[in-house]
Design a protein around this motif. Structure first.
Motif, mmCIF file in Angstrom:
data_model
loop_
_atom_site.group_PDB
_atom_site.id
_atom_site.type_symbol
_atom_site.label_atom_id
_atom_site.label_comp_id
_atom_site.label_asym_id
_atom_site.label_seq_id
_atom_site.Cartn_x
_atom_site.Cartn_y
_atom_site.Cartn_z
ATOM 1 N N UNK A 57 -5.479 -11.566 -6.471
ATOM 2 C CA UNK A 57 -4.934 -11.623 -5.114
ATOM 3 C C UNK A 57 -3.637 -10.828 -5.064
ATOM 4 N N UNK A 58 -3.559 -9.924 -4.082
ATOM 5 C CA UNK A 58 -2.383 -9.073 -3.934
ATOM 6 C C UNK A 58 -1.739 -9.306 -2.574
ATOM 7 N N UNK A 59 -0.420 -9.463 -2.575
ATOM 8 C CA UNK A 59 0.336 -9.561 -1.340
ATOM 9 C C UNK A 59 0.763 -8.142 -0.949
ATOM 10 N N UNK A 60 0.082 -7.592 0.058
ATOM 11 C CA UNK A 60 0.308 -6.200 0.451
ATOM 12 C C UNK A 60 1.150 -6.083 1.720
ATOM 13 N N UNK A 61 1.853 -7.132 2.075
ATOM 14 C CA UNK A 61 2.648 -7.128 3.301
ATOM 15 C C UNK A 61 3.648 -5.977 3.311
ATOM 16 N N UNK A 62 4.392 -5.818 2.238
ATOM 17 C CA UNK A 62 5.400 -4.764 2.177
ATOM 18 C C UNK A 62 4.772 -3.386 1.957
ATOM 19 N N UNK A 63 3.631 -3.350 1.271
ATOM 20 C CA UNK A 63 2.976 -2.077 0.968
ATOM 21 C C UNK A 63 2.242 -1.509 2.172
ATOM 22 N N UNK A 64 1.861 -2.354 3.118
ATOM 23 C CA UNK A 64 1.025 -1.941 4.253
ATOM 24 C C UNK A 64 1.521 -0.676 4.948
ATOM 25 N N UNK A 65 2.780 -0.602 5.397
ATOM 26 C CA UNK A 65 3.226 0.607 6.098
ATOM 27 C C UNK A 65 3.338 1.835 5.203
ATOM 28 N N UNK A 66 3.320 1.634 3.875
ATOM 29 C CA UNK A 66 3.459 2.748 2.940
ATOM 30 C C UNK A 66 2.111 3.288 2.463
ATOM 31 N N UNK A 67 1.025 2.592 2.799
ATOM 32 C CA UNK A 67 -0.291 3.001 2.290
ATOM 33 C C UNK A 67 -0.627 4.406 2.767
ATOM 34 N N UNK A 68 -0.872 5.357 1.852
ATOM 35 C CA UNK A 68 -1.151 6.739 2.239
ATOM 36 C C UNK A 68 -2.347 6.869 3.173
ATOM 37 N N UNK A 69 -3.319 5.966 3.053
ATOM 38 C CA UNK A 69 -4.516 6.030 3.887
ATOM 39 C C UNK A 69 -4.371 5.330 5.224
ATOM 40 N N UNK A 70 -3.176 4.874 5.543
ATOM 41 C CA UNK A 70 -2.956 4.199 6.818
ATOM 42 C C UNK A 70 -3.167 2.694 6.726
ATOM 43 N N UNK A 71 -2.746 1.990 7.774
ATOM 44 C CA UNK A 71 -2.811 0.526 7.786
ATOM 45 C C UNK A 71 -4.202 -0.007 8.121
ATOM 46 N N UNK A 72 -4.957 0.764 8.855
ATOM 47 C CA UNK A 72 -6.220 0.275 9.412
ATOM 48 C C UNK A 72 -7.159 -0.294 8.352
ATOM 49 N N UNK A 73 -7.360 0.433 7.269
ATOM 50 C CA UNK A 73 -8.338 0.009 6.272
ATOM 51 C C UNK A 73 -7.889 -1.263 5.566
ATOM 52 N N UNK A 74 -6.575 -1.427 5.333
ATOM 53 C CA UNK A 74 -6.094 -2.647 4.682
ATOM 54 C C UNK A 74 -6.220 -3.835 5.623
#
Length: 495
Positions: free
Chosen positions: A26-43
């Motif tokens: 389980x990963x907490x991606x709250x902080x990573x979400x806006x930094x994801x190179x592929x955009x937020x939509x897929x996460x």
């Protein structure tokens, strides 16, 4: 590591509180979400859910540790003890692809590179085709890469003993069966489940070099491990990460795995506008949380690279790369003779004249057009023996290889053709593709009176019309059909 229930995970499904399951963790991606190179939509699509299947379609598991801090892994997901996970519902796209694959022609019916492309257009999913086949803007440069070869004519020499043809050569010191290598292309798993490992097998069997991409679907360890010969040469293509410690770690790891050359991509200071790829982002609506918001759709699947690349990369950085590796450094993406001369003066081992397959700047000239002026400039500056010159983009025939060698290239790279061959027929398809290139080059050398690669000279080609972009050319229907809408058919002879 704590075990977290599926019910608990499902509650963390919002932008400001987002958990995702990957490979049982389980990963907490709250902080990573806006930094994801592929955009937020897929996460967001997989917020509070298991995203493993979607993730592994494009990425190797190793990328998690590479780009995520260890503290974002907060626990182990509870094992689902229910009988069996329900199969995902088959979509219309799945049905179309399945039917197209059933009607595919046999591998024996593939007679040239365009046959593989025509098949791939029908059997690839829309997002994969949009990503692999897209070029920048109006795709003028993408098509010009191949069309420019049509403006170079041959000057055959006769009465030469060509009973024995030797196409072998050396590239960066390693022997290859003929002067062609498989260039780096990202996310190969979108074309075939075994992705880059498929290319490693085919390259080994055919005696050519494979360039491993930074954005591979498998780890470099997996791809190196797929080699069929322990001494099989491979190169590594590097997108320079804006965190130089990551770039350094990648280079050092590649060198430790026996990689023979470092190819630094230098033509991606920003991402090209690839509209065919971008349109795929509109196929499915995003999560409710993003409705009405301005989404980043600037690159479709290609945005997987856009957020990590260092835009400050400059000539002074060559010294830094030399300080961290003993690998020969080749700059991939040179597009003028001025930069070719600079590469030689900064001590690079080679350059790849390339416009990124026409995917970056539309109306960037084709590599084959730039090649003669690059070689002239290097000779003028006394640098012709200082570095090896390669080109990629638009090589679709053995005669294209011949023309490139005649104009001074040490070898040529192919990208999309291997993806298309792999998509339809796996490693056997790639082997057939490489054999077609080799057979066509052998025939061309015989009819041109060149027994070895060293016998291919500039005077064997006529380049007077090379820079005339408006000269009337005979219509190349094989290539033209690959870019036009086609009705899926079972027999390639009807295409």
């Amino acid at each position: 590591m704590a075990t977290i229930s599926l019910q608990e995970i499902a509650q963390h499904d919002k932008k400001d509180d987002l958990w995702v399951i990957l490979y049982g963790k389980v990963y907490d991606l709250t902080q990573f979400l806006p930094e994801h190179p592929g955009g937020q939509k897929i996460i967001l699509k997989f917020a509070g859910k298991d995203a493993t299947k979607a993730f592994e379609r494009q990425h190797p598991p190793s990328i998690i540790d590479q780009y995520l801090s260890p503290d974002v892994c907060i626990g182990q997901a509870e094992v689902n003890n229910e009988e069996e996970e329900l199969q995902e519902e088959e979509t219309e796209e799945d049905k179309r692809v399945k039917l197209a694959r059933e009607k595919m022609p046999r591998l024996e019916e593939m007679y040239n590179t365009f046959d593989f492309e025509s098949v791939a257009k029908n059997i690839l999913k829309a997002d994969a085709w949009g990503y692999f086949n897209s070029g920048a803007n109006d795709e003028i440069s993408m098509r010009e890469n191949h069309n420019a070869f049509h403006r170079i004519w041959l000057r055959p020499r006769v009465m030469v003993d060509v009973a024995n043809i030797d196409m072998t050569t050396k590239m960066l010191g390693d022997k290859t069966s003929f002067p062609l290598y498989i260039s780096a292309t990202a996310l190969n798993k979108m074309a075939h489940p075994d992705g880059e490992k498929t290319l490693a097998v085919a390259a080994g069997n055919q005696g050519v070099i494979q360039m491993i991409p930074t954005l591979a679907s498998y780890s470099i360890d997996d791809i190196v491990g797929a080699r069929i010969h322990p001494d099989q040469p491979q190169w590594f293509q590097l997108y320079v990460h804006k965190d130089r410690s990551i770039a350094k770690r990648m280079v050092e790891h590649a060198e430790s795995k026996g990689i023979k050359g470092l190819f630094i991509t230098v033509d991606t200071a920003t991402l090209g506008r690839r509209e065919k790829d971008m349109r795929q982002k509109y196929v499915h609506e995003g999560p409710a949380e993003l409705q009405g918001e301005e989404l980043n759709r600037e690159g479709g699947v290609a945005t997987a690279s856009s957020g990590i690349i260092d835009m400050t990369l400059n000539w002074k950085d060559i010294a830094w790369f030399k300080s961290i590796t003993k690998l020969p450094i080749v700059l991939k993406g040179i597009q003028t003779w001025e930069d070719a001369v600079l590469a030689a003066r900064y001590g690079c081992a080679g350059i790849v004249i390339s416009n990124h397959g026409g995917r970056q700047l539309d109306f960037a000239p084709s590599p084959i057009e730039i090649l003669p002026e690059v070689m002239d400039a290097l000779k003028r500056e006394g640098l012709e023996n200082s570095l090896e010159v390669y080109i990629d983009g638009g090589i679709r025939r053995g005669s294209d290889i011949f023309k490139a060698i005649a104009l001074g290239a040490k070898g040529v790279g192919i990208g999309r053709p291997t993806l298309y061959a792999m998509a339809g027929y796996g490693f056997k398809g790639v082997e057939k593709l490489l054999q077609l290139y080799q057979d066509e080059l052998e025939m061309c050398m015989r009819l041109m009176g060149a027994r070895t690669i060293a016998d291919i000279k500039p005077e064997m080609v006529d380049t007077r019309n090379l820079k005339d972009h408006f000269v009337a050319n005979p219509t190349d229907y094989l290539a033209k059909n690959a870019y036009e809408k086609m009705v899926p058919r079972g027999n390639i002879s009807k295409l």
